[in-house]
Structures are given as C-alpha cells and as structure tokens.
Design an enzyme around this catalytic site. Structure first.
Site, mmCIF file in Angstrom:
data_model
loop_
_atom_site.group_PDB
_atom_site.id
_atom_site.type_symbol
_atom_site.label_atom_id
_atom_site.label_comp_id
_atom_site.label_asym_id
_atom_site.label_seq_id
_atom_site.Cartn_x
_atom_site.Cartn_y
_atom_site.Cartn_z
ATOM 1 N N GLU A 17 0.940 -1.309 0.070
ATOM 2 C CA GLU A 17 -0.070 -0.110 -0.012
ATOM 3 C C GLU A 17 0.699 1.249 -0.053
ATOM 4 O OE1 GLU A 17 -3.094 0.335 -0.699
ATOM 5 O OE2 GLU A 17 -3.618 -1.662 -0.547
ATOM 6 N N TYR A 38 -6.277 6.839 3.690
ATOM 7 C CA TYR A 38 -6.507 5.754 2.555
ATOM 8 C C TYR A 38 -5.863 4.679 2.961
ATOM 9 C CZ TYR A 38 -5.387 2.666 -0.983
ATOM 10 O OH TYR A 38 -5.305 1.237 -1.598
ATOM 11 N N ASP A 88 -9.856 5.735 -2.919
ATOM 12 C CA ASP A 88 -8.495 6.240 -3.354
ATOM 13 C C ASP A 88 -9.027 6.823 -4.583
ATOM 14 O OD1 ASP A 88 -9.334 4.000 -4.895
ATOM 15 O OD2 ASP A 88 -7.386 3.545 -5.621
ATOM 16 N N CYS A 131 -12.660 2.166 -15.827
ATOM 17 C CA CYS A 131 -12.854 3.527 -15.762
ATOM 18 C C CYS A 131 -11.842 4.582 -15.280
ATOM 19 C CB CYS A 131 -13.805 3.780 -14.346
ATOM 20 S SG CYS A 131 -14.708 5.248 -14.350
ATOM 21 N N CYS A 149 -17.488 -1.754 -19.054
ATOM 22 C CA CYS A 149 -18.008 -1.387 -18.040
ATOM 23 C C CYS A 149 -19.339 -1.907 -17.641
ATOM 24 C CB CYS A 149 -18.040 0.104 -17.753
ATOM 25 S SG CYS A 149 -18.682 0.384 -16.315
ATOM 26 N N CYS A 206 -24.597 4.585 -15.672
ATOM 27 C CA CYS A 206 -23.759 5.664 -15.657
ATOM 28 C C CYS A 206 -23.964 7.044 -15.655
ATOM 29 C CB CYS A 206 -22.198 5.205 -16.105
ATOM 30 S SG CYS A 206 -21.019 6.742 -16.072
#
Length: 286
Positions: free
Chosen positions: A36, A119, A137, A190, A200, A206
């Site tokens: 991370e 985060y 994020d 995306c 998607c 969307c």
DNA sequence: AATCCGTGGGT
DNA sequence: TACCCAAGGAT
C-alpha cells in the site's frame, strides 16, 4: 439507487481481477502494508519488482527494523518519493517496538504510523484484517464521480459528500471484497484518460456516460523539468548508486545551478534522506 | 487550502 | 512529442 452498482461490479471483479501477490491468500499484513505504501501515487507495474525484492529481503517488520534507513532507501531504487522508504522503515521500527512486531489491525493504530494517512489505514485495516471501512482512493473517487455525479473527475480534495456516498455503499458483509472490486474497476476500466466504457459492468447506470461523457475542466499539471524535485532525484541517485560515501564534487556535477543544488541538498539532509560526514562526504543515512 | 514530494509509461 | 497521471501524505 447507487447500491445497485454493487452486484455488477462484484461480478465483474470476480472475472477480471489481476493476480497480484499482495492479494493472495498467503499475503501477510506486513506484505499488504508494504504494498500500500509502495502503491501511493505509483503504478502496479513498477511496484511489483520492488515489492518482491523487499519481501524476500525483509519478510517481517523486525527484519527491516534491523536494517539502516539508508538500506531501505537504497533498495527503494527508482520507485519515486523516496521518503516513503523512510516512512516504511520507521513503520517497521514502530511496529517492532510498540506493537510486538505485529502490524496493528485497527484504523486508528495504523493511522498513527508514519506515512499512513486515511486511505492507507483504511486499506490495510480492510485488506489485511477484514475491517469495514470506506477505502477512498483516486480510482474509487473517479468511479463514483462518473457513475453517480456525472462528472469526469472527482473534486481536488475528498469531500464529506464523497465519504458519505462511499460509506453508504459498503455492504454489510464482504467490505474488503467490495473495496478492491471498485478500485480495480477504476484502475482497469474507468480510467482517467481513455475509459473503456464498452467493458464497464455499470455503463447502463452511469450518469457521466448517459450525459455524453462531458469533459471536465482542464487541470493544471505540475511541470517537472528544472524543479527542485528533479534536482533532489539526481542527487539522491548518486548516493543510492554509490557503495559508500561520495565527495561533494560527485554531487556538484549532476546539477549545474549552484543555488538550486545547495537548496535541494539541504532539503535531503533535512528530510533524513542523506547525511554529511565530518570529512565532508555524503551518503545515505546510516 | 495549496504546495511540495520522484519517476517512467501511456496517449 | 509534450503532457497526463499513477492504490497519497504531510505541512
């Protein structure tokens, strides 16, 4: 409402997720924490080799804690933002000294470690320990900005509205799986630049797509050439690539502007990324 | 809140 | 070829 985003995205993830080492069942909390921090502002493809090397070299916090901070910086290589190597090293020492060598499991304890912000604390608490947190994020923020708000890009800084929305979407069971699923969708489909809307799973709901994908305001990117950052990078590369201390002359030759070079070098010293010895030579911190 | 902090690949 | 930007954090 927005909750109907969940099932299609979870299903999409089940079929299209990448096999990354820090996602495997045998990944340790330490390995997840290392990943991370390495992934902050850094693409997966560049993290993979460095993460693999680090985990072989320092498989647990105690191992890294025994190394010098300079060794951490050296093996960080050219990943970028080398203060993250110092942060990880400081994390290792704090975990060893204050948490019995075990990566803490709660958001608050994680958040208190150096270089771990909102985060990363949420991500580690979720991915390593199964905690239920909003993992916000840049990928998740972009997916939600588009799918729900109908805008190309999320706000510059995370807003309370974004947080509320993200929290409202957390499923009662399987929060970590949901978090990684929507992150992965943002990373692979995306995307910021050329989104693959035809692939998607939630294109039909969307808001951005149905509005004709209107372009957001152009955002000013930071120039890099000629900056202190580039200068610092050059100087640190000299220290990193040398086996031991180097004379100042070796640093002087990699950047012409004297004033800027001295400023950058002072910055590296202040940040603990370099140190000067009594004889006037420079090296990574011991 | 705005800036600073690296690096290299995709478009 | 420039430019954008990538699983952010600290100040």
């Amino acid at each position: 409402m927005a909750v109907s985003l969940r099932e299609p995205i979870l299903q999409w993830y089940a079929e299209h997720n990448r096999d990354l080492p820090w996602r495997r069942p045998d990944a340790t909390p330490w390995g997840i924490l290392v990943s991370e921090i390495m992934l902050q502002q850094t693409p997966v493809s560049r993290v993979l080799p460095i993460w693999t090397d680090w985990m072989a070299r320092w498989p647990a916090p105690e191992a890294l804690a025994e190394a010098s901070p300079g060794e951490a910086v050296r093996h960080w290589g050219r990943l970028g933002y080398p203060r993250r190597a110092l942060n990880l090293h400081a994390c290792a020492r704090a975990i060893t000294a204050e948490h019995g060598g075990r990566v803490p499991a709660t958001y608050d304890d994680l958040r208190a470690l150096p270089g771990i912000g909102d985060y990363t604390a949420a991500a580690v608490a979720s991915f390593a320990y199964g905690g239920s947190h909003a993992v916000l994020d840049t990928n998740v923020r972009r997916v939600l900005a588009r799918a729900v708000r109908g805008e190309e890009h999320p706000p510059k800084t995370t807003t309370a509205a974004e947080r509320r929305l993200a929290e409202s979407l957390i499923p009662p069971v399987g929060a970590p799986r949901w978090a990684v699923s929507i992150m992965e969708l943002g990373a692979l489909v995306c995307t910021a630049r050329a989104p693959r809307c035809e692939r998607c799973p939630v294109v039909s709901q969307c808001a951005w797509r149905s509005a004709g994908r209107p372009a957001g305001p152009v955002r000013r990117g930071q120039t890099y050439a000629g900056t202190d950052r580039q200068c610092r990078g050059r100087l640190l590369a000299v220290l990193r690539d040398a086996p031991g201390p180097v004379p100042k002359k070796a640093l002087d030759v990699v950047w012409a502007d004297h004033v800027q070079r001295e400023r950058a070098l002072d910055g590296l010293l202040d940040d603990g990324l370099a140190e000067v010895l009594p004889d006037g030579t420079y090296r990574l911190p011991a």
